[in-house]
Scaffold this motif. Structure first.
Motif, PDB file in Angstrom:
ATOM      1  N   MET A   1       0.849  -1.185   0.000  1.00 14.25           N
ATOM      2  CA  MET A   1       0.000   0.000   0.000  1.00 14.25           C
ATOM      3  C   MET A   1       0.878   1.225   0.000  1.00 14.25           C
ATOM      4  N   ARG A   3       1.451   5.571   0.158  1.00 16.00           N
ATOM      5  CA  ARG A   3       0.974   6.803   0.782  1.00 16.00           C
ATOM      6  C   ARG A   3       1.409   7.979  -0.053  1.00 16.00           C
ATOM      7  N   LEU A  45      -3.240   8.233   3.901  1.00 21.62           N
ATOM      8  CA  LEU A  45      -3.244   6.821   3.540  1.00 21.62           C
ATOM      9  C   LEU A  45      -4.098   6.659   2.297  1.00 21.62           C
ATOM     10  N   PHE A  47      -5.379   4.227  -0.775  1.00 23.98           N
ATOM     11  CA  PHE A  47      -5.540   2.831  -1.165  1.00 23.98           C
ATOM     12  C   PHE A  47      -6.023   2.759  -2.611  1.00 23.98           C
ATOM     13  N   GLU A  61      -9.315   7.390  -0.050  1.00 22.19           N
ATOM     14  CA  GLU A  61      -8.687   7.742   1.218  1.00 22.19           C
ATOM     15  C   GLU A  61      -9.727   8.417   2.106  1.00 22.19           C
ATOM     16  N   LEU A 106      -1.542  -2.052   4.816  1.00 28.10           N
ATOM     17  CA  LEU A 106      -1.171  -0.841   4.093  1.00 28.10           C
ATOM     18  C   LEU A 106      -0.752  -1.112   2.647  1.00 28.10           C
ATOM     19  N   GLU A 107      -0.469  -2.364   2.328  1.00 29.65           N
ATOM     20  CA  GLU A 107      -0.114  -2.730   0.960  1.00 29.65           C
ATOM     21  C   GLU A 107      -1.271  -3.409   0.226  1.00 29.65           C
ATOM     22  N   ARG A 222       6.351   3.948   0.073  1.00 29.41           N
ATOM     23  CA  ARG A 222       5.740   3.003   0.990  1.00 29.41           C
ATOM     24  C   ARG A 222       5.574   3.674   2.341  1.00 29.41           C
ATOM     25  N   GLU A 228       1.820  -3.588   9.260  1.00 26.85           N
ATOM     26  CA  GLU A 228       0.948  -2.567   9.821  1.00 26.85           C
ATOM     27  C   GLU A 228      -0.393  -2.585   9.091  1.00 26.85           C
ATOM     28  N   THR A 229      -1.448  -2.326   9.836  1.00 25.99           N
ATOM     29  CA  THR A 229      -2.781  -2.341   9.250  1.00 25.99           C
ATOM     30  C   THR A 229      -3.558  -1.109   9.687  1.00 25.99           C
ATOM     31  N   LEU A 230      -4.545  -0.758   8.872  1.00 21.42           N
ATOM     32  CA  LEU A 230      -5.502   0.268   9.221  1.00 21.42           C
ATOM     33  C   LEU A 230      -6.712  -0.435   9.806  1.00 21.42           C
ATOM     34  N   LEU A 240      -4.109   3.215  13.007  1.00 23.17           N
ATOM     35  CA  LEU A 240      -2.996   2.518  12.387  1.00 23.17           C
ATOM     36  C   LEU A 240      -2.264   1.742  13.481  1.00 23.17           C
TER      37      LEU A 240
END
Length: 320
Positions: A1, A3, A45, A47, A61, A106-107, A222, A228-230, A240
């Motif tokens: 993911m 940014r 962030l 996506f 976002e 995040l990806e 990146r 890491e996650t939202l 986050l």
């Protein structure tokens, strides 16, 4: 993911900051009293998303929960949010192992599955269990996550994993949670036919293959590691956070399996919530009390709560 926003060179720890960017080594500090450091703005962030049956790639976002996420996707593709049945992460296929729940890495690349054809199926309940596992999208649609092999529903070729349940005997269940739908189906009398109105996800063309993540646009980088996650919340802002540890993931998987076994539902976010509750409960009785105070509508049986506590607090002794 990815940014949006450029990343400046990182300063040495404790080094001076200027507009959120570290000064070059050797740059003299300005004379006089040191200016207060400007606070770093929270990075955006961003996506990427597509419609699962095929579409251009969109960027979204600024959402904090699933309903807002659906609204952002709908805005990008000029559709109604109610057209979206569910979303999968990193695959356009109807893959129930890749369902979007309460957390997005995040990806992750988001694929939205929208309403396709509507169909009605008549079912005769010859056994207590239909063989369905129900989940929901967090925005009003319950759908089929799993069909047990050899079950009543498994013998009906027109019913498929991913189908949204829109009505039972012409009684609409849109807006109901998955456990409410599962309860309705369990309470239907045996030997009496009933009708399910289902909506299947829109099909992709055969030539559409796996989509790949688009390349970075200028200025993007990146944001963090894939761990890491939202975390989306029903109330309050999204947070986050670091992803769960392997032991927590395994405990949540076991609790999700227990939910399916006892209640005919699957809900990874609910399972994770129960893992957190069990970790903070020194006994089964206290876990039962805690779950009842916040999740009383589920009416969890005592033996289920005991198995949840054992799976989380005594994983080595838990059966596979």
């Amino acid at each position: 993911m990815q940014r949006a926003g450029r990343h400046g060179r990182q300063p040495p720890e404790g080094g001076p900051m200027e507009n959120g960017v570290g000064q070059e080594p050797g740059t003299p500090e300005p004379a006089g009293p040191a200016a207060p450091r400007a606070p770093r703005a929270r990075p955006r962030l961003v996506f990427h998303t597509q419609l699962a049956h095929g579409s251009p790639t969109g960027r979204i976002e600024g959402f904090t929960n699933v309903k807002e996420l659906y609204a952002k996707i709908a805005e990008v593709f000029d559709i109604s949010p109610t057209e979206i049945l569910f979303c999968t992460l990193n695959t356009h296929k109807v893959d129930m192992q890749k369902l979007l729940g309460g957390q997005i890495g995040l990806e992750d690349f988001i694929f939205a599955h929208v309403r396709g054809e509507t169909k009605e199926v008549e079912v005769t309940k010859t056994e207590d269990a239909l063989g369905l596992t129900i989940t929901d999208n967090g925005a009003g649609y319950a759908f089929i996550k799993r069909i047990k092999e050899g079950s009543i529903i498994n013998r009906l070729q027109t019913v498929c994993v991913g189908d949204s349940i829109e009505a039972i005997n012409d009684h609409t269940i849109v807006g109901c949670r998955h456990y409410e739908v599962a309860r309705m189906l369990r309470e239907l009398p045996r030997a009496q036919p009933f009708t399910l109105r289902l909506v299947q996800p829109k099909k992709a063309f055969d030539m559409i293959g796996q989509r790949t993540r688009t390349s970075k646009s200028p200025g993007e980088g990146r944001v963090a590691s894939g761990k890491e996650t939202l975390r989306l919340r029903t109330q309050g802002p999204a947070v986050l956070e670091e992803g769960p540890s392997p032991s927590e993931e395994e405990a949540a998987r076991q609790v999700d399996d227990l939910l399916e076994s006892y209640m005919g539902i699957r809900d990874s976010e609910l399972a994770s919530t129960m893992v957190e509750a069990a970790k903070g409960s020194p006994s089964v009785a206290q876990l039962a009390q805690g779950l009842d105070s916040v999740l009383g509508e589920f009416a969890f049986p005592q033996e289920f709560v005991a198995e949840v506590w054992a799976a989380v607090c005594h994983p080595k002794g838990d059966k596979e």
